[in-house]
Write an enzyme that holds these catalytic residues in place. Sequence first.
Site, PDB file in Angstrom:
ATOM      1  N   VAL A 102       0.856  -1.175   0.000  1.00  0.00           N
ATOM      2  CA  VAL A 102       0.000   0.000   0.000  1.00  0.00           C
ATOM      3  C   VAL A 102       0.892   1.224   0.000  1.00  0.00           C
ATOM      4  O   VAL A 102       1.857   1.295   0.769  1.00  0.00           O
ATOM      5  CB  VAL A 102      -0.924   0.019   1.241  1.00  0.00           C
ATOM      6  CG1 VAL A 102      -1.788   1.282   1.250  1.00  0.00           C
ATOM      7  CG2 VAL A 102      -1.800  -1.219   1.263  1.00  0.00           C
ATOM      8  N   CYS A 103       0.598   2.167  -0.880  1.00  0.00           N
ATOM      9  CA  CYS A 103       1.337   3.423  -0.930  1.00  0.00           C
ATOM     10  C   CYS A 103       2.838   3.149  -1.125  1.00  0.00           C
ATOM     11  O   CYS A 103       3.221   2.368  -1.985  1.00  0.00           O
ATOM     12  CB  CYS A 103       1.051   4.226   0.335  1.00  0.00           C
ATOM     13  SG  CYS A 103       1.530   5.966   0.270  1.00  0.00           S
ATOM     14  N   THR A 104       3.688   3.750  -0.297  1.00  0.00           N
ATOM     15  CA  THR A 104       5.132   3.589  -0.480  1.00  0.00           C
ATOM     16  C   THR A 104       5.665   2.275   0.081  1.00  0.00           C
ATOM     17  O   THR A 104       6.875   2.061   0.115  1.00  0.00           O
ATOM     18  CB  THR A 104       5.895   4.759   0.183  1.00  0.00           C
ATOM     19  OG1 THR A 104       5.494   4.876   1.549  1.00  0.00           O
ATOM     20  CG2 THR A 104       5.599   6.064  -0.540  1.00  0.00           C
ATOM     21  N   THR A 122       2.676   3.159  -7.073  1.00  0.00           N
ATOM     22  CA  THR A 122       2.850   3.619  -5.697  1.00  0.00           C
ATOM     23  C   THR A 122       2.294   5.022  -5.620  1.00  0.00           C
ATOM     24  O   THR A 122       1.696   5.522  -6.582  1.00  0.00           O
ATOM     25  CB  THR A 122       4.335   3.570  -5.270  1.00  0.00           C
ATOM     26  OG1 THR A 122       4.437   3.875  -3.861  1.00  0.00           O
ATOM     27  CG2 THR A 122       5.182   4.565  -6.048  1.00  0.00           C
TER      28      THR A 122
END
Length: 336
Positions: A102-104, A122
């Site tokens: 998730v995300c970074t 990302t």
Amino acid sequence: MRNVLVVLFDGVQSLDVTGPVEVFAGAELQAPGTYRVTTASLDGAPVRTSSGLTLVPEGTLAEAAAPDTLLVPGGKGTRAPDPALLDWLRRHGPRAGRLVSVCTGALLLAEAGLLEGRRVTTHWAYCERLAGRHPGIDVDPDPIYVRDGHIATSAGVTSGIDLALALVEEDLGREVALTVARHLVVFLRRPGGQAQFSAQLAAQTARREPLREIQQWITEHPAEDLGVDALAARARLSPRHFARAFRAETGTTPGRYVDRVRLEHARRLLEDGTDGVEEVSRASGYGTPEAMRRAFVRTLGTAPAEYRRRFRPLPRREAPAVSSPSSSPRSRPLRT
């Protein structure tokens, strides 16, 4: 029973953790015996999130059972990761049935060598960094999530909820995922290919008021004549000057901005309304269903009718069908 292991570390983004966890926990409530969610850190100690919250893991990563889904959240802690965490990911990541970031969190998977040769995404602000540090990874900055084999990566923060809902839908069926989405007051309708930004967010806001007004007018009147000549006349500029100024101040051409606004408008009508495809195409400025179909296929990879079928919520009366594991075949545990 599917084991979902969520990795915790100092500097983790709290919503990257709690969003997907709430989705899987909600699915477990709807279909008991389908998910067991575990949180773990390297040493089992509490971690401090990037917002200052403290999360208490259930144990250490070394003690955690082999996961069916290994979820790696993002946050400030991914910028200078603990080498021991990267080493654990290198050893255990390939054993997971599904590897999710998730995300970074994608930065951690990349540093651990787990994304080489894969198509991923990302948070938009870190796509360039990820691509620069790892040229062997195909980084797509636009989608809210990307699936490549058993690896799934999402964009920033709340898109982790979208990805988790998609995984629940894959495991347990659309009805269970819809019920979870309703309880969380979110929509089970964002396809992975949807852009991370709306047209208004993707484009910069023009500095000059006449151009800002044009941006707003386009959004509010997608069915009008939105050609460069018409827009330039409304802005009281020559077509050439208008096109050059619009691109300089927004980062995109008038035509591309209009295309994106019309697509978003059509998507909303298909998701929320009852008008037919022909009416939607006219209301969104396409003129004909064929013109809208070409725009949908080019951008979203699906035709308008199929888009409506997939992403329009089911009538609320269908929700009781998943109130218990035995009431619907889709509520029962399924093997992936």
